[in-house]
Design an enzyme around this catalytic site. Structure first.
Site, mmCIF file in Angstrom:
data_model
loop_
_atom_site.group_PDB
_atom_site.id
_atom_site.type_symbol
_atom_site.label_atom_id
_atom_site.label_comp_id
_atom_site.label_asym_id
_atom_site.label_seq_id
_atom_site.Cartn_x
_atom_site.Cartn_y
_atom_site.Cartn_z
ATOM 1 N N GLY A 58 0.851 -1.184 0.000
ATOM 2 C CA GLY A 58 0.000 0.000 0.000
ATOM 3 C C GLY A 58 0.888 1.235 0.000
ATOM 4 O O GLY A 58 1.868 1.292 -0.738
ATOM 5 N N GLU A 59 0.581 2.192 0.860
ATOM 6 C CA GLU A 59 1.382 3.413 0.969
ATOM 7 C C GLU A 59 1.898 3.491 2.401
ATOM 8 O O GLU A 59 1.133 3.676 3.339
ATOM 9 C CB GLU A 59 0.517 4.634 0.626
ATOM 10 N N SER A 60 3.201 3.325 2.565
ATOM 11 C CA SER A 60 3.759 3.123 3.905
ATOM 12 C C SER A 60 3.551 4.326 4.820
ATOM 13 O O SER A 60 3.302 4.158 6.017
ATOM 14 C CB SER A 60 5.247 2.781 3.814
ATOM 15 N N CYS A 90 6.042 -5.189 0.456
ATOM 16 C CA CYS A 90 6.236 -3.847 -0.079
ATOM 17 C C CYS A 90 6.117 -2.804 1.035
ATOM 18 O O CYS A 90 7.024 -2.659 1.832
ATOM 19 C CB CYS A 90 5.278 -3.587 -1.242
ATOM 20 N N ARG A 119 12.697 3.643 -0.064
ATOM 21 C CA ARG A 119 11.367 3.515 -0.649
ATOM 22 C C ARG A 119 11.376 3.816 -2.150
ATOM 23 O O ARG A 119 12.160 4.629 -2.626
ATOM 24 C CB ARG A 119 10.385 4.453 0.057
ATOM 25 N N ARG A 148 6.489 0.086 -7.443
ATOM 26 C CA ARG A 148 7.073 1.125 -6.573
ATOM 27 C C ARG A 148 7.781 0.482 -5.382
ATOM 28 O O ARG A 148 7.595 0.869 -4.231
ATOM 29 C CB ARG A 148 5.999 2.104 -6.114
ATOM 30 N N HIS A 188 5.032 -8.000 -4.364
ATOM 31 C CA HIS A 188 3.636 -8.243 -3.988
ATOM 32 C C HIS A 188 3.252 -9.691 -4.281
ATOM 33 O O HIS A 188 2.643 -9.981 -5.317
ATOM 34 C CB HIS A 188 2.704 -7.311 -4.767
ATOM 35 N N GLU A 190 0.892 -11.249 -3.096
ATOM 36 C CA GLU A 190 -0.571 -11.323 -3.117
ATOM 37 C C GLU A 190 -1.146 -11.056 -4.504
ATOM 38 O O GLU A 190 -2.331 -11.319 -4.743
ATOM 39 C CB GLU A 190 -1.164 -10.344 -2.097
#
Length: 214
Positions: A58-60, A90, A119, A148, A188, A190
């Site tokens: 996601g977005e850390s 991620c 990142r 990313r 990822h 998943e």
């Protein structure tokens, strides 16, 4: 390196997926392939019900702020320090790391695995890529999706490197690491349609009694 390869076994413990932001549904789908329905963890009470936890992609930075505002940050740190198994992918890898060279001042790190990361180091969204990884002990290559993705820049002495990729400078960068009960991936799994890493996470974990029962 020991890699993976533990025998598959019937799973009776409660698996959680941190559900504040990110690829929650995709991780749930991977566990569904293994006949498991994970609990979505949004509150400290949810965390008390699980024996092990996935921190999704996601977005850390957003996830870090939500951990604080939800009241989960302290309890999650305590559970990890007590040995709760965790799997970070991620953004989840960034959160579970010790530090990030380009992190924001208000970014939280759970320091569950002794690595330093950078990142988005493989590039922006348009630089996303897929590759087949040779993972120590897994057998057939694993098709990995990098979006990313972070780069591991520092690895502590107790961290096991299970897979690496070569970056544009010809340097082998770890992308799958394990320390004790914590597994982290820069990619990822998943999104791969391959639940083997989720299965290996379950099989290699040593789970005690959940926090709510202690």
């Amino acid at each position: 390196m020991d890699g993976f390869g533990a025998a598959s076994r019937r799973w009776t413990h409660e698996v959680g997926v941190l559900a504040l932001q990110g690829d929650v549904r995709e991780h749930a789908g991977a566990f569904a392939e293994l006949g498991i329905t994970p609990l979505e963890v949004r509150t400290p009470a949810d965390l008390e019900r699980v024996d092990m936890l996935v921190l999704p992609g996601g977005e850390s930075t957003t996830m870090s702020l939500l951990l604080e505002s939800s009241g989960l940050l302290g309890p999650l740190r305590s559970r990890l320090q007590a040995g709760m198994p965790a799997f970070g992918t991620c953004a989840g890898m960034i959160l579970l790391s010790s530090d990030a060279s380009d992190g924001r001042p208000d970014q939280h790190y759970l320091a569950a695995v002794d690595i330093g990361v950078r990142r988005n180091a493989f590039g922006r969204q348009v630089d996303s890529f897929e590759t087949d990884l040779d993972i120590e002990g897994l057998g057939e290559p694993f098709h990995a999706v990098f979006i990313r993705a972070p780069i591991v820049e520092r690895v502590g002495p107790n961290v096991e490197i299970l897979a690496s990729v070569t970056d544009g400078d010809g340097v082998a960068r770890p992308v799958l690491c394990r320390q004790g009960q914590v597994l982290v991936a820069a990619f990822h799994p998943e999104l791969s349609g391959d639940a083997r890493l989720h299965e290996e996470f379950l099989n290699s974990a040593v789970v005690g009694t959940p926090a709510a029962s202690t």
